[in-house]
Design an enzyme around this catalytic site. Structure first.
Site, PDB file in Angstrom:
ATOM      1  N   GLY A  17      65.302  87.317  21.896  1.00 27.72           N
ATOM      2  CA  GLY A  17      63.938  87.162  22.386  1.00 27.72           C
ATOM      3  C   GLY A  17      63.602  85.605  22.492  1.00 27.72           C
ATOM      4  N   VAL A  20      61.536  84.585  25.595  1.00 28.07           N
ATOM      5  CA  VAL A  20      60.317  85.107  25.592  1.00 28.07           C
ATOM      6  C   VAL A  20      59.258  84.195  24.573  1.00 28.07           C
ATOM      7  CG1 VAL A  20      58.906  86.990  25.184  1.00 28.07           C
ATOM      8  CG2 VAL A  20      60.916  87.367  26.374  1.00 28.07           C
ATOM      9  N   GLU A 138      64.302  74.692  25.849  1.00 26.21           N
ATOM     10  CA  GLU A 138      65.002  75.838  25.179  1.00 26.21           C
ATOM     11  C   GLU A 138      66.472  75.546  25.277  1.00 26.21           C
ATOM     12  OE1 GLU A 138      64.288  79.770  26.956  1.00 26.21           O
ATOM     13  OE2 GLU A 138      66.045  80.588  25.833  1.00 26.21           O
ATOM     14  N   THR A 186      68.477  87.738   4.236  1.00 28.86           N
ATOM     15  CA  THR A 186      68.220  86.307   4.820  1.00 28.86           C
ATOM     16  C   THR A 186      69.491  85.430   5.035  1.00 28.86           C
ATOM     17  OG1 THR A 186      67.679  85.607   2.803  1.00 28.86           O
ATOM     18  CG2 THR A 186      65.851  86.500   3.884  1.00 28.86           C
ATOM     19  N   LEU A 239      57.649  93.729  19.397  1.00 31.14           N
ATOM     20  CA  LEU A 239      56.644  94.225  19.956  1.00 31.14           C
ATOM     21  C   LEU A 239      57.143  95.096  21.129  1.00 31.14           C
ATOM     22  CD1 LEU A 239      53.899  91.344  20.417  1.00 31.14           C
ATOM     23  CD2 LEU A 239      53.882  93.409  18.756  1.00 31.14           C
ATOM     24  N   CYS A 372      65.416  92.624  50.822  1.00 31.50           N
ATOM     25  CA  CYS A 372      66.594  91.994  51.242  1.00 31.50           C
ATOM     26  C   CYS A 372      67.993  92.768  51.621  1.00 31.50           C
ATOM     27  CB  CYS A 372      66.910  91.014  50.289  1.00 31.50           C
ATOM     28  SG  CYS A 372      68.091  89.600  50.947  1.00 31.50           S
ATOM     29  N   GLY A 374      68.056  95.935  50.870  1.00 37.23           N
ATOM     30  CA  GLY A 374      67.442  97.038  51.049  1.00 37.23           C
ATOM     31  C   GLY A 374      66.864  97.408  52.484  1.00 37.23           C
ATOM     32  N   HIS A 502      62.533  87.874  48.817  1.00 38.51           N
ATOM     33  CA  HIS A 502      62.235  88.416  47.533  1.00 38.51           C
ATOM     34  C   HIS A 502      60.852  88.093  46.972  1.00 38.51           C
ATOM     35  CE1 HIS A 502      66.524  89.169  47.077  1.00 38.51           C
ATOM     36  NE2 HIS A 502      66.880  88.406  47.763  1.00 38.51           N
ATOM     37  N   GLU A 504      59.502  89.471  44.570  1.00 43.69           N
ATOM     38  CA  GLU A 504      59.479  89.719  43.092  1.00 43.69           C
ATOM     39  C   GLU A 504      59.577  88.219  42.364  1.00 43.69           C
ATOM     40  OE1 GLU A 504      62.144  90.387  45.029  1.00 43.69           O
ATOM     41  OE2 GLU A 504      64.148  90.325  44.199  1.00 43.69           O
TER      42      GLU A 504
HETATM   43  N1  GLN Z   1      74.038  90.821  51.134  1.00 41.31           N
HETATM   44  C1  GLN Z   1      73.241  90.512  52.206  1.00 41.31           C
HETATM   45  C2  GLN Z   1      73.065  89.186  52.799  1.00 41.31           C
HETATM   46  O1  GLN Z   1      73.814  88.343  52.403  1.00 41.31           O
HETATM   47  C3  GLN Z   1      71.558  90.703  51.280  1.00 41.31           C
HETATM   48  C4  GLN Z   1      71.563  89.721  50.280  1.00 41.31           C
HETATM   49  C5  GLN Z   1      70.522  90.126  49.352  1.00 41.31           C
HETATM   50  O2  GLN Z   1      70.114  91.205  49.198  1.00 41.31           O
HETATM   51  N2  GLN Z   1      69.893  89.073  48.478  1.00 41.31           N
HETATM   52  O3  GLN Z   1      72.303  89.009  53.549  1.00 41.31           O
END
Ligand code: GLN
Length: 527
Positions: A17, A20, A138, A186, A239, A372, A374, A502, A504
């Site tokens: 960690g 983190v 780091e 230790t 934690l 993406c 997905g 993306h 995320e």
């Molecule tokens: N493989 C797909 C592409 O290149 C999707 C890429 C991804 O999901 N980051 O377009």
């Protein structure tokens, strides 16, 4: 250039960690009114993390400026609440590549090019590129690793050039607990401090990671062997929630110790930390259908985006297992779940399983978020099952498909010929009014979102499948575009949203990306 430097090294084991802890130190100092930035050093020879296998190394984190980084940059972005850039990460590959190219160009004027001073000089230059009050550096891996040594040498040199009073060396180490004999050991920590000393670095602070609270006499032993005053030897037991680490550091007075070593003025002394990190987590059952199952790290930013929205992390489901199942088996498996995420990915392994899960979610009104790859698979599923384009596919998986609903666009083919590979980093996207996505973004008409992909929705050829900015029965509605399709949705469904980018990567603590918040709200509403 920075005014003060905090160097974080790791000892004994990786995976304790260190990332983190460093990001938490950064957050704590930021909370106290200091301007903080970070530099993650990865001593591996890869130039960036773009080609690294997520199962071994965790996800590839994409920065706003299109750099493919180690997932640790994601920690820093989430914890510090600032956008990381390519200069926030340095790999040995980048350093050596630079030095060798410079040598080939004849720029060393006949000198014998050496690790010291030429490689160390480049490392120091890279460190000095970052302007901030406090720079957290780091160093990846553990002290004693062959490839990390040159970076330790460079920061050691820099500490003398800048003045030792402007440098603080923090060593994060691990003290194992032996259950058989009921004691902490230790010795490994003592040895890793010795390794640091051998290269001329005397740590100023030791952060001792343990499974559970350590006893005082073990800490005293570490202090004595380490040559570090006892108050600068601080125990950090495990934690369950990593976002509580900054608070723990605060309670252990780490900020006071750091500011007194570095002579920092901290504006705020007392009180709770200001960040809004969820403390309780809704028990919603979310499945992520994916192919890397070895570690949660392969989908780190998605996992953290869900968690930081106040919901327990999704379960990972093997997309390859779904490939073999019939509709009834899929229904039995997935009916336990209240929401489904299909993450990004490359290559054909498991995609038919994901397509089956998408069909199930679409037909059974289960909230579905496709990111993406997905989203691309959502388009393929729709083409096959609603438009009856039975063999629809992406040319990434089937070059000869009669229905290439996902394909390389002309511009990209040209780019590929020129050696460019992917569409990377942030681009401005137009969001169409009267769509669910527009509402999710608080009615903003344009946003910046990060990309990492090659293929696009083949809108030109399959326009009949879509409706731009409008919801029409039996068509996919396009809710956002650049020159390409950026998002699709179905209005008739509780939450059926696919995005080519993306979200995320843009989640921060206290500020999860609105798409994740909306996804979770939709799941709750749908219960
Ligand atoms: N493989 C797909 C592409 O290149 C999707 C890429 C991804 O999901 N980051 O377009």
């Amino acid at each position: 250039m920075a005014e003060k430097y905090i160097i974080v090294t790791g000892g004994v084991l990786s995976g304790i960690g260190k990332g983190v802890v460093s990001a938490s130190i950064g957050r704590l100092l930021k909370e106290l009114g200091l301007k903080v930035n970070s530099l993650k050093i990865d001593p591996y020879l890869n130039v960036d993390a773009g080609t690294m296998n997520p199962n071994q190394h965790g996800e590839v984190f994409v920065t706003e400026d299109g750099y493919e980084a180690d997932l640790d940059l994601g920690h820093y972005e989430r914890f510090l609440g600032i956008e990381m850039k390519s200069f926030n990460n340095m790999t040995a590959g980048q350093v050596y590549k630079y030095v060798i190219e410079k040598e080939r160009e004849g720029k060393y004027l006949g000198a014998t090019v050496q690790m010291v001073p030429h490689v160390t000089e480049r490392i120091k230059e890279r460190i000095e590129e970052i302007d901030t009050e406090v720079l957290l550096i780091e160093i990846g891996g553990t002290v004693g690793d062959i490839e990390g040594e040159i970076f330790l040498e460079a920061v050691r040199e820099l500490s003398f050039e800048k003045g030792r009073e402007n440098f603080m060396f923090i060593h994060v180490t691990f003290v194992p607990y032996l259950h058989v004999t009921n004691e902490f050991k230790t010795k490994p920590t003592q040895q890793s401090i010795q390794l640091l000393r051998r290269i001329g670095i005397q740590p100023d602070m030791l952060l001792v990671r343990t499974e559970k609270e350590i006893d005082l006499s073990s800490l005293e032993k570490v202090a004595l062997f380490g040559g570090v005053p006892l108050e600068y030897v601080v125990n950090l037991p495990d934690l369950a929630n990593v976002y509580e680490v900054p608070q723990m550091l605060y309670e252990k007075n780490i900020h006071v110790l750091i500011s007194s070593k570095l002579n920092l003025e901290i504006s705020k002394e007392v009180g709770e930390l200001s960040w809004k990190c969820p403390k309780t987590f809704k028990n919603l059952k979310i499945a992520m259908i994916c192919k890397y199952l070895g570690t949660d790290d392969a989908y780190k930013s998605i996992m953290e985006s869900v968690f930081l929205s106040g919901t327990k992390r999704p379960d990972l489901i093997n997309s390859e297992e779904l490939e073999e199942m019939n509709e009834e088996e899929i229904r039995i498996l997935l009916s336990k779940y209240e929401g489904i995420i299909i993450p990004g990915g490359f290559g054909s392994r498991g995609i038919e399983g994901k397509i089956k899960a998408i069909k199930y979610a679409r037909e059974n009104n289960v909230p579905l978020l496709g990111i993406c790859l997905g989203m691309q698979l959502m388009v393929i599923e729709y083409a096959r099952n609603v438009f009856d384009y039975k063999e629809a596919n992406s040319t990434e998986f089937d070059e000869n498909t009669p229905y290439p609903v996902i394909d390389l666009m002309e511009e990209q083919k040209k780019m590929l010929n020129l050696g460019g590979t992917m569409r990377l980093g942030a681009q401005k996207i137009e969001i169409f009014p009267n769509t669910k996505l527009h509402k999710i973004y608080g009615e903003k008409n344009s946003v910046l979102e990060r990309h990492r992909h090659r293929y696009e929705v083949n809108y030109k050829e399959f326009e009949n499948m879509f409706e731009k900015g409008k919801n029409v029965p039996n068509k996919l509605s396009i809710s956002a575009m650049t020159d390409f399709v950026e998002a699709i949705e179905l209005n008739s469904h509780p939450f059926y949203i696919g995005i080519q980018y993306h979200p995320e990567f843009k989640t921060k603590v206290g500020d999860p990306h609105p798409i994740f918040k909306a996804f979770i709200e939709a799941i709750e509403k749908n219960k």
